[in-house]
Design a protein around this motif. Sequence first.
Motif, PDB file in Angstrom:
ATOM      1  N   GLY A 293       0.819  -1.202   0.000  1.00  0.00           N
ATOM      2  CA  GLY A 293       0.000   0.000   0.000  1.00  0.00           C
ATOM      3  C   GLY A 293       0.854   1.253   0.000  1.00  0.00           C
ATOM      4  N   SER A 294       0.345   2.332   0.574  1.00  0.00           N
ATOM      5  CA  SER A 294       1.060   3.610   0.637  1.00  0.00           C
ATOM      6  C   SER A 294       1.862   3.683   1.932  1.00  0.00           C
ATOM      7  CB  SER A 294       0.086   4.774   0.580  1.00  0.00           C
ATOM      8  OG  SER A 294      -0.578   4.797  -0.664  1.00  0.00           O
ATOM      9  N   VAL A 295       3.162   3.889   1.772  1.00  0.00           N
ATOM     10  CA  VAL A 295       4.067   4.000   2.915  1.00  0.00           C
ATOM     11  C   VAL A 295       4.931   5.235   2.694  1.00  0.00           C
ATOM     12  CG1 VAL A 295       5.888   2.867   4.247  1.00  0.00           C
ATOM     13  CG2 VAL A 295       4.076   1.484   3.182  1.00  0.00           C
ATOM     14  N   PHE A 296       4.946   6.147   3.640  1.00  0.00           N
ATOM     15  CA  PHE A 296       5.719   7.375   3.499  1.00  0.00           C
ATOM     16  C   PHE A 296       7.209   7.103   3.627  1.00  0.00           C
ATOM     17  CE2 PHE A 296       1.594   9.067   4.958  1.00  0.00           C
ATOM     18  CZ  PHE A 296       1.360   9.971   3.936  1.00  0.00           C
ATOM     19  N   PRO A 297       8.026   7.799   2.816  1.00  0.00           N
ATOM     20  CA  PRO A 297       9.483   7.680   2.978  1.00  0.00           C
ATOM     21  C   PRO A 297       9.882   7.998   4.415  1.00  0.00           C
ATOM     22  CG  PRO A 297       8.957   8.855   0.969  1.00  0.00           C
ATOM     23  CD  PRO A 297       7.666   8.689   1.728  1.00  0.00           C
TER      24      PRO A 297
END
Length: 148
Positions: free
Chosen positions: A10-14
Amino acid sequence: MIQHISLDFGSVFPGTESLLFFTITNTGDAELNIGSTNQTGSGAFSLMTDVDGQTLAAGASTSILINYAPFLETGDSGTLEINSDDPDEPSISVEFIGNGGGEFDYPEAVLGCPNNVQLPSTVNINGANSSDPNGGSLSFDWSLNQQP
């Protein structure tokens, strides 16, 4: 063994991380010997479980933990190939997708190192045969994940 599988982080922030796992189960009536694994694609995915050389008894399972730590928000993808002595499926692949996946060719790490080492000894690892299909320069950042 398992069929082809895909892990979508899914979406994972740096600067943050996400962990997922999958399970290999020996559904046969003989031992299953995992020979080697080969990981390609983004370096943002790392195996937290080493299954190279593992033997699974009939009916036994093992879980493989994957860490995703993106460097950018642009998306990453990768593949893990697992080779075994399974007569029906000697090789399976697991696809990794993070932040929507990546649409470019990743550098390929080619490591020169011994397969078996007598302890205690020093091991030299050489990445000189690594390459970037896009012609970029490479740098190496080594870390020790686990000590024997």
